[in-house]
Design an enzyme around this catalytic site. Structure first.
Site, PDB file in Angstrom:
ATOM      1  CB  ALA A 126     -13.955   5.319 -18.470  1.00  0.00           C
TER       2      ALA A 126
ATOM      3  CG  HIS B 142     -14.009  -1.973  -2.001  1.00  0.00           C
ATOM      4  ND1 HIS B 142     -13.882  -2.510  -3.258  1.00  0.00           N
ATOM      5  CD2 HIS B 142     -15.054  -2.627  -1.436  1.00  0.00           C
ATOM      6  CE1 HIS B 142     -14.808  -3.443  -3.455  1.00  0.00           C
ATOM      7  NE2 HIS B 142     -15.538  -3.522  -2.369  1.00  0.00           N
TER       8      HIS B 142
ATOM      9  CE1 TYR C 171      -3.987  -1.870  -0.378  1.00  0.00           C
ATOM     10  CE2 TYR C 171      -2.942  -3.328   1.225  1.00  0.00           C
ATOM     11  CZ  TYR C 171      -3.924  -3.086   0.276  1.00  0.00           C
ATOM     12  OH  TYR C 171      -4.836  -4.068  -0.034  1.00  0.00           O
TER      13      TYR C 171
ATOM     14  N   GLY D  44     -16.794   0.892 -15.353  1.00  0.00           N
ATOM     15  CA  GLY D  44     -15.411   0.438 -15.185  1.00  0.00           C
ATOM     16  C   GLY D  44     -15.206  -0.600 -14.101  1.00  0.00           C
TER      17      GLY D  44
ATOM     18  CB  CYS E 224      -6.035   3.636  15.212  1.00  0.00           C
ATOM     19  SG  CYS E 224      -5.402   3.045  16.780  1.00  0.00           S
TER      20      CYS E 224
ATOM     21  CD  GLN F  36     -16.513  -2.265  -7.181  1.00  0.00           C
ATOM     22  OE1 GLN F  36     -16.294  -3.431  -6.920  1.00  0.00           O
ATOM     23  NE2 GLN F  36     -16.837  -1.868  -8.385  1.00  0.00           N
ATOM     24  CG  ASN F  37     -11.933   2.961  -8.338  1.00  0.00           C
ATOM     25  OD1 ASN F  37     -12.026   1.736  -8.425  1.00  0.00           O
ATOM     26  ND2 ASN F  37     -12.147   3.775  -9.345  1.00  0.00           N
TER      27      ASN F  37
END
Ligand code: OAD
Length: 232
Positions: A217, A106, A51, A173, A114, A88-89
């Site tokens: 898109a 998401h 990440y 998308g 935390c 969802q991005n």
């Protein structure tokens, strides 16, 4: 109300890789390792690194909203009926484009959560196991504010309510592989909404939609927004 579900395909032309297309993120990374609570428990450094890389990429100067994100922001601004974007991005390109009625089901790459106090904080630098929570000061309990597989998506009550009352549901998308998002079209349709898919190609759930338009898109979303606004 118009409810719009977006997925990785809307950000692809902004330079962010999708998950399941060729060259997508899940081609080189195992979901089990980097996107499950078990993967994080086994090897937190690996998950944080995954990440950290994605956050760094999102914040690099060449990543910006594209014409599709901008068109949805224009739709929200100019439409006579309310517009809700459910994404969802985990990138921030919808908000950078100006969309404000937005739910990140998401999670968000630029936030940390935390697990001690459950506080969510803005987080734009690399995250490590020794960082302290900005809210409660506890160290070692931060994680990316990302919904992993086996976890419950966020804002489900608001989303279900919106699906029950919308006039039009549009999916943009997304490959239709991940539930519950992949099931939204059926909920909206059974509540009486018209349903439309806008995607590069037919998704796995394409037959559940009344209608579909296929292409990039950045081209098909602005055209569709122009049409909706001109009909109002
Ligand atoms: P996918 O990678 O599964 O699907 C992306 C979809 O976008 C595909 O159907 C492509 O055909 C389409 N696409 C690609 N480029 C496009 C373009 N330029 N214009 C229009 N469409 C394009 O991504 P998602 O469906 O968003 O979850 O994936 C859903 C979830 O699976 C993600 O939120 C993520 C992932 O695992 C988590 O990480 C929790």
């Amino acid at each position: 109300m118009i409810v719009i579900l977006t997925g990785a395909g809307i950000s692809q032309e902004s330079g962010i890789a999708t998950f399941r297309d060729s060259g997508g993120l899940w081609e080189n990374e195992s979901i089990e390792d980097v996107a499950t609570p078990g993967g994080f428990a086994r090897n937190p450094a690996r998950v944080l690194d995954f990440y950290n890389q994605r956050r760094k990429q999102l914040l690099s100067p060449e990543i910006a909203p594209n014409a599709a994100h901008l068109a949805l922001a224009r739709l929200e601004r100019e439409s006579s009926e309310p517009v809700l974007v459910v994404t969802q991005n985990v990138d921030n390109l919808h908000e950078c484009a100006g969309t404000s009625n937005l739910l990140h089901m998401h999670g968000e790459l630029l936030k940390a959560r935390c697990t001690a106090c459950r506080g969510v904080s803005q987080w734009e630098v690399d995250m490590s196991k020794s960082d302290a929570c900005p809210k409660c000061g506890t160290t070692g309990k931060l994680r990316p504010h990302i919904v992993w597989f086996e976890e419950m998506p966020l804002y489900m009550d608001e989303i279900e309510q919106a699906l029950e009352s919308c006039r039009l549901f549009v999916s943009i998308g997304t490959s239709g592989n991940v539930y519950p998002a992949a099931g939204f079209v059926r909920s909206a349709r059974s509540a009486g909404a018209q349903t439309l898919e806008l995607n590069l190609e037919k998704s796995v759930g394409a037959s559940a939609f009344h209608d579909g338009r296929y292409g990039k898109a950045s081209e098909i979303v602005p055209d569709w927004v122009d049409e909706v606004l001109s009909r109002q």
